[in-house]
Design a protein around this motif. Structure first.
Motif, PDB file in Angstrom:
ATOM      1  N   GLY A   1       1.155  -5.407  17.116  1.00 20.64           N
ATOM      2  CA  GLY A   1      -0.160  -4.667  17.758  1.00 20.64           C
ATOM      3  C   GLY A   1      -1.436  -4.984  16.911  1.00 20.64           C
ATOM      4  N   ASP A   2      -2.148  -4.742  16.140  1.00 16.84           N
ATOM      5  CA  ASP A   2      -2.806  -4.910  15.105  1.00 16.84           C
ATOM      6  C   ASP A   2      -2.613  -5.451  13.790  1.00 16.84           C
ATOM      7  N   PHE A   3      -1.123  -5.512  13.393  1.00 18.33           N
ATOM      8  CA  PHE A   3      -1.460  -5.257  12.112  1.00 18.33           C
ATOM      9  C   PHE A   3      -0.539  -6.438  11.812  1.00 18.33           C
ATOM     10  N   ILE A   4      -0.005  -7.135  11.121  1.00 15.59           N
ATOM     11  CA  ILE A   4       1.072  -8.102  10.342  1.00 15.59           C
ATOM     12  C   ILE A   4       2.285  -7.334   9.585  1.00 15.59           C
ATOM     13  N   ILE A   5       3.042  -7.409   9.606  1.00 13.98           N
ATOM     14  CA  ILE A   5       4.120  -6.730   9.012  1.00 13.98           C
ATOM     15  C   ILE A   5       4.381  -7.461   8.015  1.00 13.98           C
ATOM     16  N   GLU A   6       4.139  -6.103   7.264  1.00 13.33           N
ATOM     17  CA  GLU A   6       5.369  -6.604   5.617  1.00 13.33           C
ATOM     18  C   GLU A   6       6.052  -6.331   5.584  1.00 13.33           C
ATOM     19  N   ASP A   7       6.369  -6.685   4.072  1.00 14.44           N
ATOM     20  CA  ASP A   7       7.643  -6.877   3.347  1.00 14.44           C
ATOM     21  C   ASP A   7       8.055  -5.112   2.966  1.00 14.44           C
ATOM     22  N   THR A   8       9.340  -4.532   2.953  1.00 23.53           N
ATOM     23  CA  THR A   8       9.057  -3.013   2.468  1.00 23.53           C
ATOM     24  C   THR A   8      10.281  -3.630   0.718  1.00 23.53           C
ATOM     25  N   SER A   9      10.107  -4.210   0.331  1.00 27.89           N
ATOM     26  CA  SER A   9      10.105  -4.605  -0.962  1.00 27.89           C
ATOM     27  C   SER A   9       8.726  -4.932  -1.345  1.00 27.89           C
ATOM     28  N   HIS A  10       7.561  -4.363  -0.996  1.00 25.44           N
ATOM     29  CA  HIS A  10       5.836  -3.792  -1.581  1.00 25.44           C
ATOM     30  C   HIS A  10       6.060  -2.857  -1.431  1.00 25.44           C
ATOM     31  N   LEU A  11       7.249  -1.268  -0.727  1.00 22.00           N
ATOM     32  CA  LEU A  11       6.472  -0.875   0.103  1.00 22.00           C
ATOM     33  C   LEU A  11       6.049   0.013  -0.884  1.00 22.00           C
ATOM     34  N   VAL A  12       6.937   0.394  -2.248  1.00 19.98           N
ATOM     35  CA  VAL A  12       5.877   1.335  -2.756  1.00 19.98           C
ATOM     36  C   VAL A  12       5.060   0.982  -3.821  1.00 19.98           C
ATOM     37  N   GLU A  13       4.582   0.056  -4.344  1.00 14.64           N
ATOM     38  CA  GLU A  13       2.800  -0.652  -4.288  1.00 14.64           C
ATOM     39  C   GLU A  13       2.096   0.016  -3.820  1.00 14.64           C
ATOM     40  N   LYS A  14       2.610  -1.167  -2.615  1.00 13.00           N
ATOM     41  CA  LYS A  14       1.410  -0.797  -1.677  1.00 13.00           C
ATOM     42  C   LYS A  14       1.131   0.814  -1.459  1.00 13.00           C
ATOM     43  N   VAL A  15       1.618   1.265  -0.899  1.00 13.97           N
ATOM     44  CA  VAL A  15       2.017   3.147  -0.823  1.00 13.97           C
ATOM     45  C   VAL A  15       1.249   3.813  -1.353  1.00 13.97           C
ATOM     46  N   LYS A  16       1.656   3.680  -3.075  1.00 10.19           N
ATOM     47  CA  LYS A  16       1.032   4.423  -3.945  1.00 10.19           C
ATOM     48  C   LYS A  16      -0.697   4.190  -4.123  1.00 10.19           C
ATOM     49  N   SER A  17      -0.924   2.338  -4.006  1.00  9.54           N
ATOM     50  CA  SER A  17      -2.639   1.834  -4.143  1.00  9.54           C
ATOM     51  C   SER A  17      -2.336   2.450  -2.943  1.00  9.54           C
ATOM     52  N   ALA A  18      -2.257   2.567  -2.053  1.00  8.96           N
ATOM     53  CA  ALA A  18      -3.034   3.332  -1.014  1.00  8.96           C
ATOM     54  C   ALA A  18      -3.304   4.807  -1.211  1.00  8.96           C
ATOM     55  N   GLY A  19      -2.647   5.302  -1.878  1.00  7.02           N
ATOM     56  CA  GLY A  19      -2.745   7.011  -1.251  1.00  7.02           C
ATOM     57  C   GLY A  19      -1.986   7.419   0.029  1.00  7.02           C
ATOM     58  N   ILE A  20      -1.405   7.248   0.391  1.00  9.46           N
ATOM     59  CA  ILE A  20      -0.999   7.203   1.595  1.00  9.46           C
ATOM     60  C   ILE A  20       0.138   9.037   1.601  1.00  9.46           C
ATOM     61  N   LYS A  21       0.189   9.237   2.236  1.00  8.69           N
ATOM     62  CA  LYS A  21       1.390  10.370   2.486  1.00  8.69           C
ATOM     63  C   LYS A  21       1.840  11.085   3.487  1.00  8.69           C
ATOM     64  N   ILE A  22       1.912   9.881   4.003  1.00  8.02           N
ATOM     65  CA  ILE A  22       2.876  10.585   5.660  1.00  8.02           C
ATOM     66  C   ILE A  22       3.367   8.936   6.274  1.00  8.02           C
ATOM     67  N   ALA A  23       4.715   8.923   5.928  1.00  7.72           N
ATOM     68  CA  ALA A  23       5.783   7.852   6.684  1.00  7.72           C
ATOM     69  C   ALA A  23       5.825   8.183   7.962  1.00  7.72           C
ATOM     70  N   LEU A  24       5.683   7.369   9.003  1.00  9.54           N
ATOM     71  CA  LEU A  24       7.613   7.179  10.464  1.00  9.54           C
ATOM     72  C   LEU A  24       8.210   6.276  10.247  1.00  9.54           C
ATOM     73  N   LEU A  25       9.513   6.742  10.454  1.00 10.80           N
ATOM     74  CA  LEU A  25      10.966   6.038   9.463  1.00 10.80           C
ATOM     75  C   LEU A  25      11.376   5.845  10.980  1.00 10.80           C
ATOM     76  N   THR A  26      11.648   4.004  11.525  1.00  8.00           N
ATOM     77  CA  THR A  26      12.173   3.721  13.190  1.00  8.00           C
ATOM     78  C   THR A  26      12.651   3.227  12.492  1.00  8.00           C
ATOM     79  N   ILE A  27      13.861   2.820  11.483  1.00  4.48           N
ATOM     80  CA  ILE A  27      14.997   1.755  10.726  1.00  4.48           C
ATOM     81  C   ILE A  27      17.024   2.364  11.437  1.00  4.48           C
ATOM     82  N   PRO A  28      17.249   1.714  11.153  1.00  2.00           N
ATOM     83  CA  PRO A  28      18.601   2.279  11.262  1.00  2.00           C
ATOM     84  C   PRO A  28      18.951   3.183   9.986  1.00  2.00           C
ATOM     85  N   ALA A  29      19.933   4.045  10.238  1.00  2.71           N
ATOM     86  CA  ALA A  29      20.511   5.352  10.264  1.00  2.71           C
ATOM     87  C   ALA A  29      20.708   4.837   8.497  1.00  2.71           C
TER      88      ALA A  29
END
Lengths: 205, 205
Positions: free
Chosen positions: A127-155
């Motif tokens: 879509g309009d996004f560049i797919i980012e590396d999950t290894s940067h997940l914690v820092e990116k989400v924390k610094s953006a203050g995001i509270k909501i996530a959709l999880l579409t990954i394998p069990a």
């Protein structure tokens, strides 16, 4: 109005009422009754009156509910009178569908990042996004203050990623992975699993 | 065991138990307890024992539940000890994701047809399927005896297509359209709407 006192089963119905009211408003309707709303959502008028009255006196005997007023009140109660940034973890088919989904914006949600751990996907567009590396997940989400996530990954990786999300400060997870995930008490989880939903109906066939 | 007597809220939990048990079986586990299963699904051991005991005496005091036995029983109760043919209406992003979804086959479901009303899509492939014209929906579904449909179409056409599905004999609809649909009493509906699920959580944020 005490958040702790309203049963979750009532909270679960409010977004359904809001959705129906928004459709009525789109059609230019101004007022509704608990009977009318009830027919549209398949819930009894008495239940609707009871649910809504938990939050105050929003309708008038005889004249019913003002649709714009009730929409505003429900949006306020559900805290979607603002926009929430959400992230998607997992850039598979379902992640793609959600990243391109048009039904979030007018209901309070805005997808801001998409993550995946697949080196063949990271850096590519979805879509309009560049797919980012999950290894940067914690820092990116924390610094953006995001509270909501959709999880579409394998069990198999759902719990591991959930723990990263919790560490990053996420408080609400919509889980499409076909597995139950464990979270601390202050984190909410909702599950979407089409096979589970189907099995709930085959019982009756 | 009378289908009418078991509350729907209990039926709703059985697929969640089954999913967890299948994962345990995949890992080679043979037995479980209500405590262990409860921790995996986030439901109390007492609730699990009570739910399962509605259908008979499947566990033994002290030794717990045989996983393969309980899986078989739950599959039988939920009627997924057989394969159900399902159709998808709507070949958009969500229809694509569901047509390619790998999680149906081992849980009792088999996608057999995909329909759309868009002339630009009809005849094209989606996963392993040729997209068919919704104008043939009733005859095709009726002659194939299909009972289950996934609805991934816009809200504006959801009720119209629902009525065609009911006419064709469909008895269970998984509705991804962001609107409530009306069906006769003998037809079951489950709703999947990510915005509704998210709004149910923002209340608590």
């Amino acid at each position: 109005m005490n958040a702790e006192k309203i049963p979750d089963i009532i909270i679960a119905r409010l977004p359904v009422y809001l959705r129906a009211l928004q459709r009525m408003a789109d059609k230019g309707l101004q007022t509704t009754s608990s009977q009318d709303l009830g027919e549209r959502v398949g819930i009894s008028a008495a239940q609707i009156r009871k649910d809504i009255s938990q939050f105050g006196e929003f309708g008038k005997q005889g004249t019913g509910y003002s649709i714009p007023y009730l929409i505003n009140k429900l949006r306020e109660i559900l805290k979607v009178d603002r926009m929430w940034d959400v992230i998607i973890i997992g850039a598979g088919d379902m992640g793609h569908a959600l990243a391109r989904y048009q039904g979030f914006a007018d209901r309070g949600f805005h997808v801001v990042m998409v993550f995946d751990n697949d080196k063949n996907k990271i850096g590519h567009k979805i879509g309009d996004f560049i797919i980012e590396d999950t290894s940067h997940l914690v820092e990116k989400v924390k610094s953006a203050g995001i509270k909501i996530a959709l999880l579409t990954i394998p069990a198999t990786v759902a719990q591991e990623i959930t723990e990263k999300l919790v560490e990053a400060g996420v408080k609400a997870i919509l889980n499409y992975a076909p597995i139950s995930i464990s979270v601390p008490k202050d984190v909410k989880v909702q599950h979407i699993d089409p096979a589970t939903h189907l099995q709930r109906m085959t019982y009756y066939l």
